[in-house]
Design a protein around this motif. Sequence first.
Motif, PDB file in Angstrom:
ATOM      1  N   GLU A   1       6.933   7.831   6.776  1.00 61.51           N
ATOM      2  CA  GLU A   1       7.053   7.095   7.966  1.00 61.51           C
ATOM      3  C   GLU A   1       5.859   6.371   8.494  1.00 61.51           C
ATOM      4  OE1 GLU A   1       8.810   7.758  12.499  1.00 61.51           O
ATOM      5  OE2 GLU A   1       9.704   8.910  10.962  1.00 61.51           O
ATOM      6  N   THR A   2       5.872   5.219   8.760  1.00 53.67           N
ATOM      7  CA  THR A   2       4.744   4.193   9.080  1.00 53.67           C
ATOM      8  C   THR A   2       5.067   3.661  10.529  1.00 53.67           C
ATOM      9  OG1 THR A   2       4.638   3.429   6.552  1.00 53.67           O
ATOM     10  CG2 THR A   2       3.551   2.156   8.404  1.00 53.67           C
ATOM     11  N   THR A   3       3.978   3.769  11.185  1.00 57.15           N
ATOM     12  CA  THR A   3       3.922   3.338  12.574  1.00 57.15           C
ATOM     13  C   THR A   3       2.647   2.561  12.709  1.00 57.15           C
ATOM     14  OG1 THR A   3       4.728   5.488  13.380  1.00 57.15           O
ATOM     15  CG2 THR A   3       3.957   4.073  15.011  1.00 57.15           C
ATOM     16  N   LEU A   4       3.049   1.063  13.074  1.00 59.53           N
ATOM     17  CA  LEU A   4       1.809   0.124  13.372  1.00 59.53           C
ATOM     18  C   LEU A   4       1.026   0.623  14.544  1.00 59.53           C
ATOM     19  CD1 LEU A   4       3.604  -3.427  12.724  1.00 59.53           C
ATOM     20  CD2 LEU A   4       1.822  -2.063  11.107  1.00 59.53           C
ATOM     21  N   VAL A   5      -0.161   0.320  14.388  1.00 52.60           N
ATOM     22  CA  VAL A   5      -1.050   0.502  15.719  1.00 52.60           C
ATOM     23  C   VAL A   5      -1.215  -0.752  16.380  1.00 52.60           C
ATOM     24  CG1 VAL A   5      -3.591   1.336  16.378  1.00 52.60           C
ATOM     25  CG2 VAL A   5      -2.117   2.388  14.528  1.00 52.60           C
ATOM     26  N   PHE A   6      -0.918  -1.021  17.493  1.00 51.49           N
ATOM     27  CA  PHE A   6      -1.004  -2.218  18.152  1.00 51.49           C
ATOM     28  C   PHE A   6      -2.508  -2.320  18.713  1.00 51.49           C
ATOM     29  CE2 PHE A   6       3.681  -1.935  18.990  1.00 51.49           C
ATOM     30  CZ  PHE A   6       3.801  -3.109  17.834  1.00 51.49           C
ATOM     31  N   GLU A   7      -3.112  -0.891  19.279  1.00 51.00           N
ATOM     32  CA  GLU A   7      -4.260  -1.116  19.868  1.00 51.00           C
ATOM     33  C   GLU A   7      -4.898   0.465  19.981  1.00 51.00           C
ATOM     34  OE1 GLU A   7      -6.349  -2.193  24.289  1.00 51.00           O
ATOM     35  OE2 GLU A   7      -4.229  -2.230  24.110  1.00 51.00           O
TER      36      GLU A   7
ATOM     37  N   TRP B   1       0.812  -1.252   0.058  1.00 55.25           N
ATOM     38  CA  TRP B   1      -0.221  -0.022   0.047  1.00 55.25           C
ATOM     39  C   TRP B   1       0.933   1.202  -0.213  1.00 55.25           C
ATOM     40  CZ3 TRP B   1      -1.159   4.582   2.081  1.00 55.25           C
ATOM     41  CH2 TRP B   1      -2.548   5.011   1.837  1.00 55.25           C
ATOM     42  N   VAL B   2       1.904   1.193   0.809  1.00 52.58           N
ATOM     43  CA  VAL B   2       2.769   2.337   0.756  1.00 52.58           C
ATOM     44  C   VAL B   2       3.524   2.607  -0.111  1.00 52.58           C
ATOM     45  CG1 VAL B   2       4.825   3.539   2.035  1.00 52.58           C
ATOM     46  CG2 VAL B   2       2.911   2.486   3.376  1.00 52.58           C
ATOM     47  N   LEU B   3       3.997   1.660  -1.075  1.00 49.76           N
ATOM     48  CA  LEU B   3       4.850   1.714  -2.207  1.00 49.76           C
ATOM     49  C   LEU B   3       3.939   2.116  -3.335  1.00 49.76           C
ATOM     50  CD1 LEU B   3       6.975  -1.842  -1.968  1.00 49.76           C
ATOM     51  CD2 LEU B   3       7.814   0.633  -1.572  1.00 49.76           C
TER      52      LEU B   3
END
Length: 182
Positions: free
Chosen positions: A166-172, A151-153
């Motif tokens: 800059e991508t940050t994963l959401v855990f909760e 998706w980012v690419l």
Amino acid sequence: MGTPPDRGEPVTTPTAGRPQHAAGHHPPGGEPLDDVDRRILAALVEDARITNKQLAELVGIAPSTALMRTRALSDRGIITGFEAKVDLAAVGRSVQALISVRLRAHDRDQIDAFTARVPQLPGVLATFHTSGAVDYLLHIAVGSTEELRDWVLDNLATDPVVGHTETTLVFERIPGPGPLPA
């Protein structure tokens, strides 16, 4: 947006879009919210599916008054829409991310094109145009980390307007108390 339902049908909740106003403040071009308005809004934010009869009982007013007040809040633009909360994992989108985006240049045409295109992309839950070090913050939901990478690419890295992401994963996601003052 439709009109609020008659007695016995679910009542709706406000969604993001227009700012909510603190107790006693005047909404743009309108009268101030009184205590009954605030109690109606709080009840609808808590449970948008309550019936008008239940809303009236909860707020302590007649059902006809609850219906009239809810419609007036809609007409005044304070209730701005309807919202269904969806379990993202149940629809195959269990990976959420926040993506910070910095544009290469701040040309109005490029900003307008980016702002028009990105919210329409699949998986985008919200697009925030921000101040500070980044220009946009995107909240997206996809099926896997591989899908996130793609998706980012596909949608950002190949966009000539985008300078950095800059991508940050959401855990909760931990919701707050809502838009209304306590």
